[in-house]
Design a protein around this motif. Structure first.
Motif, PDB file in Angstrom:
ATOM      1  N   HIS A   1       0.863  -1.193   0.000  1.00  0.00           N
ATOM      2  CA  HIS A   1       0.000   0.000   0.000  1.00  0.00           C
ATOM      3  C   HIS A   1       0.894   1.236   0.000  1.00  0.00           C
ATOM      4  O   HIS A   1       0.984   1.952   0.994  1.00  0.00           O
TER       5      HIS A   1
ATOM      6  N   ALA B   1      -3.721  -5.824   4.860  1.00  0.00           N
ATOM      7  CA  ALA B   1      -3.565  -4.368   4.822  1.00  0.00           C
ATOM      8  C   ALA B   1      -4.702  -3.773   5.653  1.00  0.00           C
ATOM      9  O   ALA B   1      -5.257  -4.450   6.511  1.00  0.00           O
TER      10      ALA B   1
ATOM     11  N   ARG C   1      -3.891  -8.557   0.235  1.00  0.00           N
ATOM     12  CA  ARG C   1      -3.289  -8.477  -1.084  1.00  0.00           C
ATOM     13  C   ARG C   1      -2.623  -9.799  -1.432  1.00  0.00           C
ATOM     14  O   ARG C   1      -2.074 -10.486  -0.565  1.00  0.00           O
TER      15      ARG C   1
ATOM     16  N   THR D   1      -6.186  -6.985  -4.945  1.00  0.00           N
ATOM     17  CA  THR D   1      -6.610  -6.561  -3.611  1.00  0.00           C
ATOM     18  C   THR D   1      -8.010  -7.107  -3.390  1.00  0.00           C
ATOM     19  O   THR D   1      -8.903  -6.907  -4.215  1.00  0.00           O
TER      20      THR D   1
ATOM     21  N   VAL E   1      -8.285   6.728  -0.721  1.00  0.00           N
ATOM     22  CA  VAL E   1      -7.293   6.565   0.348  1.00  0.00           C
ATOM     23  C   VAL E   1      -7.793   7.183   1.640  1.00  0.00           C
ATOM     24  O   VAL E   1      -7.573   6.639   2.729  1.00  0.00           O
TER      25      VAL E   1
END
Lengths: 232, 528
Positions: free
Chosen positions: B403, B438, B444, B455, B487
């Motif tokens: 990430h 993550a 992932r 993902t 994000v």
């Protein structure tokens, strides 16, 4: 590094590279604070609302460093909350970051001016003194002895231990500790500068480990054993 | 991996303690009730056949799932995992001397290779490792002569003939008992355990030391790595993870908070200081074996023995660890770097262009795993997973970004402590795909051959029966597709730290806080 600093205050704002999402990011971060710890720097939130520009001037960099320093110092103090032993990994990483900050602050200070003490909160500390005290605290916490605990142990008991070890007490110690760190933690409060941490130099000759019994192992026995092995 | 379509299972989350406890969320969106935290899964591990899956949680419990045999009547219902056994492994303890709580959270579970009808596993919290034996009972004897069916003693006058008790089937009962407790081995917090391929020894690592144990012996262990500096103020690096090589019983690796790996060989020769004898090419290994098994040594030797085999990391003040004083009767020797067998150090040189205050923190290795082949190592640091070839120390052979969009947010992640999250990583059975978790309940996967990655999300929606997992995407601004997640809207409280991959098949177990998700590929085939 796409980070920016608001001028004039201890505030840090982390942006994505395009800069638009900054204020949302900061609000979002507060909402997801792990463990629900309230952030102390409410001024950070206000500041980043006002400012809208990048600032990488020496003053901006300095503010950024100061902000990181404050965050790091807060973390070091946080660890003493709660009944559990602090995470050594986390502590070492924060400590190393503080070292880097100290180095960079020294480097970024203009050589013509005498280095000013940095203001950290209400009290006036010089950075070195602060880091020094943190390292000393770090030492005791890494050895997993709470300083209140040391104070709780009455001095009478400590005096007793030195000349005449109480076997029950030592057994209690050795049943909880392994190896050198146990008794060394205890002696920290008495005199750490003169006494080497390694058990070899401890003034007593106690059974300081469950896994060794000094005096009971004969070297000629060891030779004998090695002969057996090498002979086979 | 593009060939594999991941399906949710009929029971994505296990019943009982692993059900999502109803938590009222506080204003900050953080679960605030204490009863939620005990169910947080802290480790996940398949056994060597994949038939059993063990999970440990923050409350000290272990829950074992067993894969049901596939039913011919329902070919679509590939063997599912059901709860097999639940037991309390560790309890909270209080260290009165240090006035500190010892958490009952299970840090790691490792299965022992199965050697008879029983299964065995090791579970550990911060301080104590326990060996558990899991046995099944599906028969019970009936027809006692002296007792009736309720267990009461019979009146002897009514007994006119003798009968032989017979074993009758009963409902399956799974019994779990603690066989060994390995206590008092660690001053610092245990972060990993690993069973040796010899199936007789295992190692446990804490922040500063690694100990070698024999599975049958609980009152002693051998310290094989010690990086504690003489002066704790000089401490700059700690051990973060360790593992034995899957085939070579003498090799193990440990990772550090500075991003380095050390591959150690326990067969190395050692010098005995007192007599300056070199013990020969076989080193200390035969001595260790003798001590482990050796009743014959008891007349010669002290029952306690402390051996140093691997040099600790050099400290600033002592480039070589100080040699033991010869007055120490309980130390046999110390290995100096100039002796052959000093550990190989695997470390990637730092990229000066990406240096920041957080470079060191994000380089800290949170997990290290040997590949099944034994040829590679997989490491996880905060932003990447890396594949290392055991023959090349200079740099990893592959690096995958997990990430990277978080790289610009490291300051915030430092402030809210997320930067210290320890993610694990996993190989698939054929070492062709690697997996790691993550945030936002995303995990992932990276296909090493095709270099493609995906993902996926572990959520209630995705775990509906036969629901196909849809690939997710995180966008960092610019063009945003319909189902992309921005994000800024990532939920950092939903972190997938623990994942496991079935040793042979495409079945994965994902721990998302207090939920366990088991995903399987669409076609129930073996590894490709």
């Amino acid at each position: 590094m796409a980070e920016r600093v608001c001028q004039g205050e201890f505030s840090v704002r982390v942006l994505a590279t395009d800069g638009e999402l900054g204020s949302e990011v900061q609000r979002r971060w507060e909402g997801i604070m792990v463990g629900g710890l309230k952030r102390k720097h409410s001024d950070l939130e206000e500041e980043e609302e006002k400012d809208g520009k990048w600032d990488w001037s020496p003053a901006g960099l300095r503010n950024y460093q100061q902000a990181l320093l404050r965050i790091s110092l807060d973390k070091v103090q946080q660890r003493s909350l709660g009944p559990r032993a602090p995470s050594l990994l986390r502590h070492v990483l924060i400590h190393n970051t503080l070292q880097q900050l100290q180095a960079s602050i020294h480097m970024s200070t203009a050589p013509a001016l005498p280095p000013e003490p940095l203001f950290l909160g209400e009290e006036d500390f010089s950075l070195s003194a602060t880091i020094g005290s943190i390292l000393r605290e770090l030492e005791t916490s890494m050895d997993e002895t709470e300083s209140p605990q040391n104070q709780v142990a009455p001095t009478g008991l400590q005096n007793e231990v030195l000349p005449q070890p109480d076997p029950v007490f030592l057994e209690a110690l050795s049943s909880r500790y392994l190896g050198d760190s146990g008794l060394d933690d205890f002696f920290l409060d008495i005199d750490t500068s003169a006494v080497e941490k390694e058990p070899a130099l401890a003034p007593l000759d106690p059974p300081h480990s469950l896994f060794c019994a000094p005096g009971s192992w004969e070297w000629n026995e060891l030779d004998h054993i090695m002969e057996i092995i090498l002979g086979s | 991996m593009p060939c594999v379509t991941w399906l949710g299972r009929d029971r994505g989350a296990a019943p009982g303690p692993l059900d999502e406890a109803p938590c009222s969320e506080g204003e900050l969106g953080v679960p605030g009730l204490a009863q939620c935290t005990a169910d947080i899964i802290s480790t996940v591990e398949f056994n060597h056949t994949g038939e059993l899956l063990a999970t440990g949680d923050k409350g000290g419990r272990v829950v074992i799932f067993q894969r049901e045999p596939e039913s011919k009547n329902a070919p679509h219902s590939q063997g599912e995992y059901d709860v097999y056994s639940t037991f309390q492994s560790h309890e909270p303890e209080f260290d009165y001397l240090k006035s500190l709580e010892i958490e009952e959270k299970i840090n790691k579970i490792k299965w022992l290779p199965q050697q008879n009808a029983a299964h065995s596993l090791l579970s550990t919290n911060d301080k104590t490792i326990k060996l558990w034996k899991i046995t099944e009972r599906d028969k019970r004897p009936e027809g006692y002569n002296l007792k009736d069916e309720e267990g009461k003693l019979k009146d002897l006058s009514t007994v006119t003939s003798l009968q032989v008790p017979v074993l009758k089937p009963m409902d399956l009962m799974v019994e779990v008992s603690p066989r060994r407790i390995f206590a008092n081995g660690h001053t610092y917090h245990i972060n990993s355990i690993s069973v040796n391929s010899d199936c007789e020894t295992y190692m446990s690592a804490d922040d500063l030391r690694i100990n070698l144990w024999h599975l049958a012996v609980t009152d002693r262990s051998f310290n094989i790595v010690d990086i504690k500096p003489a002066n704790m103020e000089d401490l700059t690096e700690v051990i973060t993870a360790s593992e034995f090589h899957p085939h070579h019983c003498n090799l193990f690796v440990y990772s550090s908070s500075k991003g380095s790996l050390r591959l150690c060989d326990m067969r190395a020769a050692a010098l005995c200081d007192r007599h300056s004898k070199r013990w020969g090419p076989r080193g200390l290994w035969p001595l260790l074996l003798l001590l482990q098994t050796g009743r014959q040594l008891s007349s010669h030797a002290s029952p306690e023995l402390r051996v140093r085999l691997c040099p600790p990391m050099p400290t600033p003040t002592s480039p070589h660890k100080a040699r033991w004083d010869s007055g120490q009767p309980w130390c046999l020797g110390v290995l100096r770097p100039e002796d052959h067998g000093h550990p190989q150090v695997f470390e990637e040189p730092e990229d000066p262009s990406s240096r920041s205050f957080f470079s060191e923190i994000i380089s800290s290795v949170s997990d290290v795993k040997f590949s099944h082949s034994g040829r590679y190592m997989l490491t996880r640091d905060y932003l990447t997973v890396k594949v290392w070839d055991l023959n090349m120390e200079a740099r990893p052979i592959e690096t995958y970004q997990v990430h990277d969009y978080l790289r610009s947010k490291l300051c915030s992640l430092y402030e809210n402590d997320c930067i210290f999250d320890k993610f694990e990583c996993a190989w698939n059975g054929s070492d062709s795909v690697i997996m790691t978790g993550a945030y936002n309940n995303f995990f992932r996967m990276f296909d090493r051959n095709s270099k493609r990655d995906v993902t996926l999300e572990a959520s209630r929606e995705s775990s509906k029966p036969r629901a196909v997992l849809k690939p997710r995407r995180v966008c960092v601004g610019g063009k945003r597709r319909r189902d992309d997640v921005s994000v800024d809207s990532l939920d950092f409280t939903k972190k997938i730290l623990h994942t496991a991959w079935h040793p042979a098949e495409n079945i994965i177990a994902i721990a998302a806080t207090n939920n366990l998700y088991i995903f399987q590929d669409k076609v129930n085939s073996d590894m490709h």
